[in-house]
Design an enzyme around this catalytic site. Structure first.
Site, PDB file in Angstrom:
ATOM      1  N   TYR A  48      -2.200  -0.269  10.568  1.00 22.48           N
ATOM      2  CA  TYR A  48      -2.185  -0.621   9.130  1.00 22.48           C
ATOM      3  C   TYR A  48      -0.873  -0.159   8.500  1.00 22.48           C
ATOM      4  O   TYR A  48      -0.245  -0.905   7.752  1.00 22.48           O
ATOM      5  CB  TYR A  48      -3.385   0.030   8.451  1.00 22.48           C
ATOM      6  CG  TYR A  48      -3.589  -0.348   7.003  1.00 22.48           C
ATOM      7  CD1 TYR A  48      -3.872  -1.662   6.623  1.00 22.48           C
ATOM      8  CD2 TYR A  48      -3.529   0.618   5.992  1.00 22.48           C
ATOM      9  CE1 TYR A  48      -4.079  -1.996   5.278  1.00 22.48           C
ATOM     10  CE2 TYR A  48      -3.737   0.292   4.657  1.00 22.48           C
ATOM     11  CZ  TYR A  48      -4.017  -1.017   4.305  1.00 22.48           C
ATOM     12  OH  TYR A  48      -4.222  -1.346   2.983  1.00 22.48           O
TER      13      TYR A  48
ATOM     14  N   SER B  46       0.854  -1.199   0.000  1.00 23.37           N
ATOM     15  CA  SER B  46       0.000   0.000   0.000  1.00 23.37           C
ATOM     16  C   SER B  46       0.882   1.237   0.000  1.00 23.37           C
ATOM     17  O   SER B  46       2.053   1.164   0.414  1.00 23.37           O
ATOM     18  CB  SER B  46      -0.863  -0.001   1.266  1.00 23.37           C
ATOM     19  OG  SER B  46      -1.591   1.202   1.373  1.00 23.37           O
TER      20      SER B  46
END
Ligand code: NAI
Length: 262
Positions: A155, A142
């Site tokens: 995250y 990501s």
């Protein structure tokens, strides 16, 4: 048309589903994994509708956090197709909560799914690729694996960790004929924010504005498909301001921090 066997985790929705369909159109033999069998069957049906012969798609439900089951899953794939040419570690879960509101169990889950699960499945597949002297390992990391943003402490930690793991693994195995690709999506229109964990571990349940305005998932799958075919080491994919963060971080981490804070 492809003759490769492609194993995609997190194939029951979003990026994994779109990527499965793209590989189905290319004629690859597909292994579809996630936890929900019925959703995987739905995606397998879409792959058959796209022209993939029924014997070229294997629905293989698994939970990437159940490490002990993963070597058995690898054997099932090898029994069915004989090889694994490309593994896309795409399963993942996000977060929407401030650090002070986040239970330790939520941090643990983010690490288990987004980091340890990818490592465990990769380790289970690696000996097969090493034996053949070829193969391709990929992970959906990501932009959050390069940039720290609010409400994503766990995250971002997980995606930075998984990026580091695969960059280091590449340095170990590239000389053995094994390619390693890190996929770096920005905002992609999927259920990622709905499925994200709130601070107490419940589902966040809402579509973010950023995700709602993100890149179409089919467009994302096309970029990823082309990047993987080209054996790119890193595949950035997205269309918004978040993609600029990648190069601002390289040029001026301080400027990026000020932008994110504001
Ligand atoms: P999604 O929520 O639609 O898909 C996540 C997939 O992972 C689902 O198939 C889900 O069932 C599966 N999964 C979750 N936990 C699992 C487990 N324990 N075992 C097996 N499968 C599990 O969201 P999306 O967007 O398709 O996410 C795919 C990947 O892309 C994730 O790794 C996510 O972190 C990453 N990503 C997504 C972005 C976005 O904007 N949509 C941006 C950056 C990265």
């Amino acid at each position: 048309m492809s003759s490769q066997t492609v194993w995609i985790t997190g194939a029951s929705s979003g990026i994994g589903e779109a990527l499965a369909l793209r590989y189905a159109m290319d004629g690859a033999s597909l292994v579809l994994s996630a936890r929900r069998k019925e959703e995987l069957e739905r995606v397998a049906g879409l792959c058959r509708d796209a022209g993939l012969p029924a014997d070229q798609v294997l629905v293989l439900p698994l939970d990437v956090t159940d490490w002990e089951s993963l070597p058995g899953a690898v054997q099932s794939v090898l029994h069915t197709f004989g090889t694994i040419d490309l593994l896309v570690n795409n399963a993942g879960v996000s977060q929407r909560s401030l650090c002070e509101d986040t239970d330790m169990a939520v941090y643990q889950k983010l690490m288990d799914v987004d980091v340890m699960g990818q490592i465990a499945l990769t380790k289970a597949v690696l000996p097969h690729m090493q034996e053949r002297g070829s193969g391709h390992l990929a992970v959906t990391a990501s932009v959050a694996g390069k940039v720290g943003v609010p409400q994503r402490t766990g995250y971002c930690a997980a995606k930075h960790a998984v990026m580091g793991f695969f960059d280091a693994l590449r340095a170990e195995v590239e000389g053995q004929g094994i390619d390693v690709s890190t996929i770096v999506p920005g905002f992609i229109r999927t259920d990622i924010s709905r499925n994200a964990l709130a601070g107490d571990g419940s589902a966040f349940g809402k579509l973010d504005d950023n995700i709602a305005g993100g890149m179409d998932v089919t467009e994302c799958a096309e970029v990823v498909f082309k990047g993987l075919n080209a054996k790119k080491r890193e595949i950035p994919v997205g269309k918004g301001k978040e993609m600029a963060a990648l190069w601002i971080k390289r040029v001026s981490p301080e400027a990026l921090f000020r932008i994110i804070r504001s």
